[in-house]
Design an enzyme around this catalytic site. Structure first.
Site, PDB file in Angstrom:
ATOM      1  CD  GLU A   1     -58.402 -80.310 -33.199  1.00 45.98           C
ATOM      2  OE1 GLU A   1     -58.503 -81.316 -33.668  1.00 45.98           O
ATOM      3  OE2 GLU A   1     -57.897 -79.179 -33.716  1.00 45.98           O
TER       4      GLU A   1
ATOM      5  CB  CYS B   1     -59.617 -67.626 -34.554  1.00 50.71           C
ATOM      6  SG  CYS B   1     -60.928 -67.955 -33.253  1.00 50.71           S
TER       7      CYS B   1
ATOM      8  CB  CYS C   1     -59.977 -71.506 -29.889  1.00 46.31           C
ATOM      9  SG  CYS C   1     -60.277 -71.471 -31.593  1.00 46.31           S
TER      10      CYS C   1
ATOM     11  CD  GLU D   1     -57.065 -68.408 -28.496  1.00 43.65           C
ATOM     12  OE1 GLU D   1     -57.449 -69.552 -28.602  1.00 43.65           O
ATOM     13  OE2 GLU D   1     -56.192 -67.815 -29.455  1.00 43.65           O
TER      14      GLU D   1
HETATM   15  N1  THU Z   1     -57.305 -72.818 -32.506  1.00 43.57           N
HETATM   16  C1  THU Z   1     -56.882 -72.222 -31.383  1.00 43.57           C
HETATM   17  O1  THU Z   1     -57.023 -72.820 -30.351  1.00 43.57           O
HETATM   18  N2  THU Z   1     -56.944 -70.832 -31.039  1.00 43.57           N
HETATM   19  C2  THU Z   1     -56.563 -69.904 -31.998  1.00 43.57           C
HETATM   20  O2  THU Z   1     -56.693 -68.889 -31.845  1.00 43.57           O
HETATM   21  C3  THU Z   1     -56.442 -70.385 -33.477  1.00 43.57           C
HETATM   22  C4  THU Z   1     -57.065 -71.909 -33.640  1.00 43.57           C
HETATM   23  C5  THU Z   1     -57.279 -74.372 -32.876  1.00 43.57           C
HETATM   24  C6  THU Z   1     -58.629 -74.425 -33.117  1.00 43.57           C
HETATM   25  C7  THU Z   1     -58.326 -75.879 -34.011  1.00 43.57           C
HETATM   26  O3  THU Z   1     -58.348 -76.860 -32.767  1.00 43.57           O
HETATM   27  C8  THU Z   1     -56.796 -75.612 -34.358  1.00 43.57           C
HETATM   28  O4  THU Z   1     -56.368 -74.657 -33.538  1.00 43.57           O
HETATM   29  C9  THU Z   1     -56.768 -75.606 -35.747  1.00 43.57           C
HETATM   30  O5  THU Z   1     -57.364 -74.359 -36.174  1.00 43.57           O
END
Ligand code: THU
Length: 129
Positions: free
Chosen positions: A42, A84, A51, A53
């Site tokens: 982040e 996501c 993310c 992935e």
């Molecule tokens: N996030 C992921 O890393 N992968 C996903 O498939 C869903 C969301 C992360 C993004 C963000 O840093 C945190 O989860 C909250 O949304």
């Protein structure tokens, strides 16, 4: 499968998620047999984060592999964490019909799906490139 789960869990421990406090880990087994893992990263400028992935995919590409055989995803605070929408498309780019997705919790794989199941009717065209 256990090694992939452990790689995803280990990656989750390296997440940089001080804003959402929602650590996620992902691990890809590529066609070369190697495992490429990643965590969400982040940023204080919120939209600039990405993310787990996506991190794992970038490690795979920089490692010289191109095809995903199987991928595991784990989130500390969610029993099952399906990728996501954006990551579904990114995973699909490097997946085949049979590419497996393992949704995990802290103890192991809880649900097995395919990329085609989580992203049916995905964008595809032959008019680009
Ligand atoms: N996030 C992921 O890393 N992968 C996903 O498939 C869903 C969301 C992360 C993004 C963000 O840093 C945190 O989860 C909250 O949304």
């Amino acid at each position: 499968m256990q090694d992939l789960f452990e790689a995803a869990r280990g990656a989750m421990a390296r997440a940089h998620a001080p804003y959402s406090k929602f650590p996620v880990g992902a691990a890809i087994r590529a066609e070369d047999g190697a495992i490429y893992a990643g965590a969400n990263i982040e940023n204080l400028s919120f939209p600039e984060g990405w993310c787990a992935e996506t991190t794992a995919i970038s490690h795979m590409i920089m490692g010289g592999a191109k095809r995903i055989v199987e991928v595991a995803v784990i989130a500390e605070k969610l029993a099952l964490c399906p990728p996501c929408g954006g990551c579904r498309q990114r995973l699909a780019e490097f997946s085949d019909a049979g590419t497996k997705l393992y949704l995990c919790d802290e103890t192991g794989v809880k649900k097995t799906m395919t990329i085609a199941e989580i992203l049916p009717h995905s964008f595809a065209t032959d008019v680009i490139g």
